[in-house]
Scaffold this active site. Sequence first.
Site, PDB file in Angstrom:
ATOM      1  N   GLY A  99       0.850  -1.194  -0.135  1.00 21.32           N
ATOM      2  CA  GLY A  99       0.122   0.066   0.096  1.00 21.32           C
ATOM      3  C   GLY A  99       0.676   1.254   0.003  1.00 21.32           C
ATOM      4  O   GLY A  99       1.884   1.253  -0.428  1.00 21.32           O
ATOM      5  N   GLY A 100       0.289   2.424   0.622  1.00 19.10           N
ATOM      6  CA  GLY A 100       1.112   3.393   0.706  1.00 19.10           C
ATOM      7  C   GLY A 100       2.193   3.433   1.471  1.00 19.10           C
ATOM      8  O   GLY A 100       3.258   4.337   1.420  1.00 19.10           O
TER       9      GLY A 100
ATOM     10  N   GLY B 102      24.532  13.295 -28.305  1.00 18.53           N
ATOM     11  CA  GLY B 102      24.184  13.724 -27.088  1.00 18.53           C
ATOM     12  C   GLY B 102      24.677  13.185 -25.735  1.00 18.53           C
ATOM     13  O   GLY B 102      24.796  13.709 -24.756  1.00 18.53           O
ATOM     14  N   ALA B 103      24.968  11.757 -26.043  1.00 27.50           N
ATOM     15  CA  ALA B 103      25.665  11.252 -25.046  1.00 27.50           C
ATOM     16  C   ALA B 103      26.877  11.657 -24.354  1.00 27.50           C
ATOM     17  O   ALA B 103      27.341  11.625 -23.447  1.00 27.50           O
ATOM     18  CB  ALA B 103      25.687   9.589 -25.296  1.00 27.50           C
TER      19      ALA B 103
HETATM   20  C1  HXC Z   1      -3.827  -4.250  11.295  1.00 24.70           C
HETATM   21  C2  HXC Z   1      -2.808  -6.386  10.838  1.00 24.70           C
HETATM   22  C3  HXC Z   1      -2.286  -5.508   9.589  1.00 24.70           C
HETATM   23  C4  HXC Z   1      -3.027  -4.365   9.599  1.00 24.70           C
HETATM   24  C5  HXC Z   1      -1.655  -7.602   9.443  1.00 24.70           C
HETATM   25  N1  HXC Z   1      -2.342  -7.275  10.620  1.00 24.70           N
HETATM   26  N2  HXC Z   1      -1.810  -6.453   8.720  1.00 24.70           N
HETATM   27  N3  HXC Z   1      -3.466  -5.462  11.622  1.00 24.70           N
HETATM   28  N4  HXC Z   1      -3.626  -3.503  10.355  1.00 24.70           N
HETATM   29  N5  HXC Z   1      -2.785  -3.629   8.266  1.00 24.70           N
HETATM   30  C6  HXC Z   1      -2.398  -8.369  11.720  1.00 24.70           C
HETATM   31  C7  HXC Z   1      -3.114  -9.630  11.402  1.00 24.70           C
HETATM   32  O1  HXC Z   1      -4.247  -9.321  11.766  1.00 24.70           O
HETATM   33  C8  HXC Z   1      -2.452 -10.642  12.323  1.00 24.70           C
HETATM   34  O2  HXC Z   1      -3.064 -10.322  13.548  1.00 24.70           O
HETATM   35  C9  HXC Z   1      -0.848 -10.278  12.106  1.00 24.70           C
HETATM   36  O3  HXC Z   1      -0.876  -9.110  12.066  1.00 24.70           O
HETATM   37  C10 HXC Z   1      -0.335 -11.207  11.228  1.00 24.70           C
HETATM   38  O4  HXC Z   1      -1.140 -11.180  10.048  1.00 24.70           O
HETATM   39  P1  HXC Z   1      -1.195 -12.481   9.045  1.00 24.70           P
HETATM   40  O5  HXC Z   1      -2.348 -11.821   7.978  1.00 24.70           O
HETATM   41  O6  HXC Z   1      -1.594 -13.648  10.190  1.00 24.70           O
HETATM   42  O7  HXC Z   1       0.088 -12.541   8.479  1.00 24.70           O
HETATM   43  P2  HXC Z   1       0.540 -13.225   6.925  1.00 24.70           P
HETATM   44  O8  HXC Z   1      -0.313 -14.356   6.532  1.00 24.70           O
HETATM   45  O9  HXC Z   1       1.917 -13.264   7.113  1.00 24.70           O
HETATM   46  O10 HXC Z   1       0.057 -12.058   6.037  1.00 24.70           O
HETATM   47  C11 HXC Z   1       0.844 -10.607   6.258  1.00 24.70           C
HETATM   48  C12 HXC Z   1       0.262  -9.725   5.347  1.00 24.70           C
HETATM   49  C13 HXC Z   1      -1.469  -9.702   5.697  1.00 24.70           C
HETATM   50  C14 HXC Z   1       0.293 -10.005   3.886  1.00 24.70           C
HETATM   51  C15 HXC Z   1       0.755  -8.515   5.487  1.00 24.70           C
HETATM   52  O11 HXC Z   1      -1.638  -9.665   6.837  1.00 24.70           O
HETATM   53  C16 HXC Z   1      -2.290  -8.538   4.905  1.00 24.70           C
HETATM   54  O12 HXC Z   1      -2.335  -8.408   3.846  1.00 24.70           O
HETATM   55  N6  HXC Z   1      -2.196  -7.604   5.555  1.00 24.70           N
HETATM   56  C17 HXC Z   1      -3.060  -6.444   5.319  1.00 24.70           C
HETATM   57  C18 HXC Z   1      -2.149  -5.682   4.272  1.00 24.70           C
HETATM   58  C19 HXC Z   1      -2.802  -4.224   3.948  1.00 24.70           C
HETATM   59  O13 HXC Z   1      -3.785  -4.472   3.024  1.00 24.70           O
HETATM   60  N7  HXC Z   1      -2.455  -3.316   4.697  1.00 24.70           N
HETATM   61  C20 HXC Z   1      -3.096  -1.906   4.465  1.00 24.70           C
HETATM   62  C21 HXC Z   1      -2.360  -1.453   3.328  1.00 24.70           C
HETATM   63  S1  HXC Z   1      -2.984   0.011   2.693  1.00 24.70           S
HETATM   64  P3  HXC Z   1      -3.069 -11.906  14.701  1.00 24.70           P
HETATM   65  O14 HXC Z   1      -3.591 -11.237  15.698  1.00 24.70           O
HETATM   66  O15 HXC Z   1      -4.016 -12.819  13.922  1.00 24.70           O
HETATM   67  O16 HXC Z   1      -1.665 -12.304  14.771  1.00 24.70           O
HETATM   68  C22 HXC Z   1      -1.636   0.981   3.608  1.00 24.70           C
HETATM   69  C23 HXC Z   1      -2.345   2.540   3.419  1.00 24.70           C
HETATM   70  C24 HXC Z   1      -1.057   3.185   3.762  1.00 24.70           C
HETATM   71  O17 HXC Z   1      -0.786   0.730   4.098  1.00 24.70           O
HETATM   72  C25 HXC Z   1      -1.152   4.813   3.269  1.00 24.70           C
HETATM   73  C26 HXC Z   1      -0.073   5.629   3.403  1.00 24.70           C
HETATM   74  C27 HXC Z   1      -0.445   6.915   2.654  1.00 24.70           C
END
Ligand code: HXC
Length: 531
Positions: A186-187, A421-422
Amino acid sequence: MALTYDNRNSDTARLGVGPMAIEESLEQLQALKERARLGGGVDRIEAQHERGKLTARERIDALLDPGTFEEIDALAHDWEDNGVRYYGDAVVTGWGKLSGRTVCIYAQDFTVFGGSLGEVVGTKISKLMDMAMKTGVPVIGLNDSGGARIQEGVASLAGYGDIFYRNVQASGVIPQISVIMGPCAGGAVYSPALTDFIFMVEKTSQMFLTGPDVIASVTGEITTVEELGGATSHVSKSGVAHFSSPDETDCLEEVRRLISYLPSNNMDDPPFEETGDPVDRRLDDLLSVVPSDAGVQYDVRDVIERVVDNGEFMEVHEYFAPNIVVGFSRVGGHPVGLVANQPLYLAGVLDIDSSRKAARFVRFCDAFNIPVVTLVDTSGFLPGVSQEYGGIISHGAKLVYAYAAATVPKITVILRKAFGGAYDAMGSKHLGADVNYAWPNAAIAVMAGSQAVNIISRREIQSADDPEEERKRLVEEYRERLEHPYIAAAKGYIDDVIDPRDTRIKIAHALELLRSKSVPVNPKKHGNIPL
Ligand code: HXC
């Protein structure tokens, strides 16, 4: 206090409250630190290890000099509590020594909410970056995170925004290094992208804006996380990452190596290191390394390794745009940034990717007082519809801009070909290079004779009794008249034509002179680089 790991209890709510004997409060402090040290708990630490990944603290220990890490904010946590309290939250921050030099470091802790970034994590990282900027030391971020903490909503987005802002303020002031050791999605990817260098670990780290599932639903493309955002993709296809390593230990070793070439901040000189390699060493075998036939390939890294101290060269972006080679090395013990066309790939032409790659590298060197040594052997910019549609005009201009704007010592040696140009773009005198040399058989011209005669002598060739013979004669005549370094030498565009075997000596002497180069202060706010 007996401590079984359970960060989800709430007994600690009363900790720190009320008068206590010092022994008891020390015991309490120890207990809190222990809880922080265990992050998300032993089960999640084991899960992390099973994935072939170290924990945040193990990574910091592996990177820094033993016993030098000073952690801060291990006791920070979300005051809202919600029945879940992770001391230190999902990031470990602090400073320590790396090969004796101080660095600020943060490591995201995947065992706590998947290393996700909420208010506490954002505040901790921002505070550390402020500390790094105030003190003028590099900041290293070890990333392993699920991105914005979903439960915290806009506070998570604010945390990222605050970090992005600091990444930009720190850019060109302190070196910023991002190491991706798990997911970075993501971001969240924009913070590493705003830093100077990105390291990735093969198979266990990924970077992408949207994952395979979203892509499949939006565009119908089917891909995997590794194919989409793994280390191999980013070091070779997108160029987002600069280095990839087979495992975390090797990756952290490479970070140490990179830091050894960099100053701590933009006011410092890059670190001198006694290398024991004499600068007056002649390169007797160099004549056999570069074939005099301009059409024959060779690996320019064989030239670089002879020129620099002890053949040690840390190549940056090795697998991206291999038609140009950039990286760090030392001459006479002083760090230099090398930029060299690579005749082994695409005859060393400048195209979109190689222009972007070299431009960014020159900008980095310039920001951090690292002299740029350029080795030229290119037939020019790559012609073609896809290059034009892709914006080679703007991307090529980035390289021109980067060289022209750079005020660090700039030394250029034309090895074999500098066409079109290079010639201008690759650190020419006209873009402000300080010392320019050419080897005696170098060809410097608007274009190679074989192309030039088709334009300037077309009618003569067509009307000749034997057009092919006439063509050959004209190419030969062009070479003798225009395709040599002595016109440029006569005009002072190059400072001397040198014996290739003296290349190291000449570069070392020029670097010595230019160490006292002074640059007038430029009052303009900033230019408008063709981004
Ligand atoms: C809160 C999160 C989390 C999140 C993971 N966890 N991502 N909690 N916010 N974004 C937690 C899970 O609930 C889990 O908790 C633990 O972390 C481990 O995650 P798993 O899914 O069990 O691990 P894994 O199978 O290895 O997968 C990892 C992962 C997946 C690929 C990162 O968790 C995932 O897809 N997470 C979401 C990614 C995402 O979409 N993030 C937001 C992106 S947008 P428990 O308690 O069960 O252990 C973004 C915007 C930023 O970031 C903007 C900035 C401008």
